[in-house]
Design a protein around this motif. Structure first.
Motif, PDB file in Angstrom:
ATOM      1  N   ILE A 130       0.870  -1.180   0.000  1.00  9.31           N
ATOM      2  CA  ILE A 130       0.000   0.000   0.000  1.00  9.31           C
ATOM      3  C   ILE A 130       0.904   1.226   0.000  1.00  9.31           C
ATOM      4  N   ASN A 131       0.936   1.943  -1.112  1.00 13.09           N
ATOM      5  CA  ASN A 131       1.731   3.162  -1.210  1.00 13.09           C
ATOM      6  C   ASN A 131       0.789   4.358  -1.113  1.00 13.09           C
ATOM      7  N   ALA A 132       0.832   5.064   0.002  1.00  9.07           N
ATOM      8  CA  ALA A 132      -0.090   6.177   0.239  1.00  9.07           C
ATOM      9  C   ALA A 132       0.389   7.442  -0.465  1.00  9.07           C
ATOM     10  N   ILE A 133      -0.535   8.065  -1.171  1.00 12.37           N
ATOM     11  CA  ILE A 133      -0.271   9.326  -1.857  1.00 12.37           C
ATOM     12  C   ILE A 133      -1.210  10.373  -1.278  1.00 12.37           C
ATOM     13  N   VAL A 134      -0.654  11.421  -0.677  1.00 16.40           N
ATOM     14  CA  VAL A 134      -1.490  12.460  -0.092  1.00 16.40           C
ATOM     15  C   VAL A 134      -1.583  13.629  -1.059  1.00 16.40           C
ATOM     16  N   GLU A 135      -2.821  13.983  -1.420  1.00 20.27           N
ATOM     17  CA  GLU A 135      -3.053  15.094  -2.334  1.00 20.27           C
ATOM     18  C   GLU A 135      -3.610  16.273  -1.538  1.00 20.27           C
ATOM     19  N   TYR A 136      -2.842  17.347  -1.491  1.00 25.60           N
ATOM     20  CA  TYR A 136      -3.324  18.545  -0.812  1.00 25.60           C
ATOM     21  C   TYR A 136      -4.291  19.277  -1.721  1.00 25.60           C
ATOM     22  N   LYS A 137      -5.466  19.618  -1.211  1.00 24.72           N
ATOM     23  CA  LYS A 137      -6.465  20.343  -1.976  1.00 24.72           C
ATOM     24  C   LYS A 137      -6.597  21.747  -1.380  1.00 24.72           C
ATOM     25  N   SER A 138      -6.042  22.723  -2.071  1.00 25.02           N
ATOM     26  CA  SER A 138      -6.090  24.085  -1.557  1.00 25.02           C
ATOM     27  C   SER A 138      -5.958  25.063  -2.711  1.00 25.02           C
ATOM     28  N   THR A 139      -6.634  26.177  -2.601  1.00 28.47           N
ATOM     29  CA  THR A 139      -6.516  27.222  -3.617  1.00 28.47           C
ATOM     30  C   THR A 139      -5.476  28.257  -3.208  1.00 28.47           C
ATOM     31  N   GLU A 140      -4.887  28.080  -2.016  1.00 26.69           N
ATOM     32  CA  GLU A 140      -3.936  29.063  -1.523  1.00 26.69           C
ATOM     33  C   GLU A 140      -2.613  29.018  -2.271  1.00 26.69           C
ATOM     34  N   ARG A 141      -2.047  27.834  -2.417  1.00 18.34           N
ATOM     35  CA  ARG A 141      -0.776  27.687  -3.111  1.00 18.34           C
ATOM     36  C   ARG A 141      -0.566  26.217  -3.451  1.00 18.34           C
ATOM     37  N   GLU A 142       0.359  25.971  -4.323  1.00 18.06           N
ATOM     38  CA  GLU A 142       0.621  24.612  -4.767  1.00 18.06           C
ATOM     39  C   GLU A 142       1.814  24.019  -4.013  1.00 18.06           C
ATOM     40  N   CYS A 175      -4.779   7.110  -2.981  1.00 14.71           N
ATOM     41  CA  CYS A 175      -4.779   8.571  -2.890  1.00 14.71           C
ATOM     42  C   CYS A 175      -5.616   9.027  -1.706  1.00 14.71           C
ATOM     43  N   ILE A 176      -5.051   9.905  -0.919  1.00 18.39           N
ATOM     44  CA  ILE A 176      -5.725  10.464   0.251  1.00 18.39           C
ATOM     45  C   ILE A 176      -5.813  11.975   0.059  1.00 18.39           C
ATOM     46  N   GLU A 177      -7.020  12.503   0.026  1.00 20.20           N
ATOM     47  CA  GLU A 177      -7.199  13.942  -0.127  1.00 20.20           C
ATOM     48  C   GLU A 177      -7.142  14.628   1.223  1.00 20.20           C
ATOM     49  N   ASN A 178      -6.528  15.811   1.232  1.00 21.89           N
ATOM     50  CA  ASN A 178      -6.409  16.573   2.468  1.00 21.89           C
ATOM     51  C   ASN A 178      -6.580  18.046   2.170  1.00 21.89           C
ATOM     52  N   THR A 179      -7.416  18.709   2.944  1.00 20.05           N
ATOM     53  CA  THR A 179      -7.623  20.145   2.766  1.00 20.05           C
ATOM     54  C   THR A 179      -6.873  20.958   3.804  1.00 20.05           C
ATOM     55  N   GLU A 180      -6.255  20.276   4.759  1.00 18.37           N
ATOM     56  CA  GLU A 180      -5.517  20.981   5.811  1.00 18.37           C
ATOM     57  C   GLU A 180      -4.109  21.318   5.326  1.00 18.37           C
ATOM     58  N   ARG A 181      -3.525  22.366   5.893  1.00 22.31           N
ATOM     59  CA  ARG A 181      -2.171  22.762   5.508  1.00 22.31           C
ATOM     60  C   ARG A 181      -1.150  22.458   6.602  1.00 22.31           C
ATOM     61  N   ASP A 182      -1.622  22.240   7.830  1.00 18.50           N
ATOM     62  CA  ASP A 182      -0.666  22.062   8.926  1.00 18.50           C
ATOM     63  C   ASP A 182      -0.474  20.614   9.316  1.00 18.50           C
ATOM     64  N   THR A 183      -1.354  19.720   8.863  1.00 16.40           N
ATOM     65  CA  THR A 183      -1.195  18.303   9.176  1.00 16.40           C
ATOM     66  C   THR A 183      -1.421  17.488   7.923  1.00 16.40           C
ATOM     67  N   LEU A 184      -0.929  16.281   7.935  1.00 13.96           N
ATOM     68  CA  LEU A 184      -1.046  15.438   6.748  1.00 13.96           C
ATOM     69  C   LEU A 184      -2.488  15.064   6.485  1.00 13.96           C
TER      70      LEU A 184
END
Length: 214
Positions: A130-142, A175-184
């Motif tokens: 299981i290879n986890a890929i975390v995708e940050y979802k944010s309009t603030e920055r890439e 793939c794991i979606e995340n909208t937070e910026r301070d934690t995974l």
């Protein structure tokens, strides 16, 4: 009793996975760079089922010694979880720190390659990656460095699967979606994420082998 290996730096998801496998009386090898107090306590409470290995996925020698140590105790890994090791994101393109990008890429992208190489003797029919890929979802920055490392992990995983599929193992990029910026991952979503991953591990034949799962 299954042989379970957890690599990477996500303490929260790794801890949840370890606890889930403890309930099944599995033997769990926790191989991470920074071993938090929660893992230490878990190992202290379950000395026959939890093994702590300080492993830096950004360092070939560290990864090699870790899997050599595991290999002295078992000849097969049943499940190998690869969680992202570097959780820091880079900033917008104009402010992207190249040194930080290299650190992230080395630990997450080249780290998965090191794990593939060193775990190979312990992989056989039925082993689940299981290879986890975390995708940050944010309009603030890439997150350029993090995103490039994710893409490399997916490509490396597909190449590895194509080369070694005859071994009869399973491999999934989750793939794991995340909208937070301070934690995974947001804390209240961790149980859902782990449940999703465990479902794949327990029923790998029901999912497209060698593919990315959203």
């Amino acid at each position: 009793m299954g042989q379970i290996v957890i690599t990477g730096g996500n303490q929260e998801i790794g801890l949840f996975l370890a606890k889930m496998h403890l309930k099944k009386q599995d033997e769990v090898w926790i191989c991470i760079k920074y071993i938090g107090i929660e893992f230490m306590q878990l190992a202290s409470d379950n000395p026959d089922h939890i093994h702590l290995c300080r492993c830096d996925t950004g360092d070939t020698k560290s990864v090699r010694e870790t899997f050599q140590f595991i290999g002295r105790h078992t000849d097969k890994i049943d499940v190998l979880y690869n969680l992202p090791s570097e959780e820091k994101e880079t900033d917008s393109l104009g402010l992207a720190d190249m040194k930080q990008c290299i650190t992230i890429y080395n630990a997450n992208a080249l780290g998965i390659l090191r794990i593939f190489q060193q775990s190979a003797p312990l992989v056989s029919k039925g082993t689940v990656f299981i290879n986890a890929i975390v995708e940050y979802k944010s309009t603030e920055r890439e997150c350029y460095g993090y995103g490039m490392a994710n893409a490399a992990v997916i490509l490396a995983s597909k190449n590895y699967f194509n080369e070694y599929r005859e071994k009869g193992m399973y491999l999934f990029c989750v793939c794991i979606e995340n909208t937070e910026r301070d934690t995974l991952t947001p804390e209240n979503n961790t149980d859902k994420i782990v449940a999703k991953i465990i479902e794949i591990v327990e029923n790998p034949e029901n999912f497209p082998n060698g593919q990315v799962i959203d």
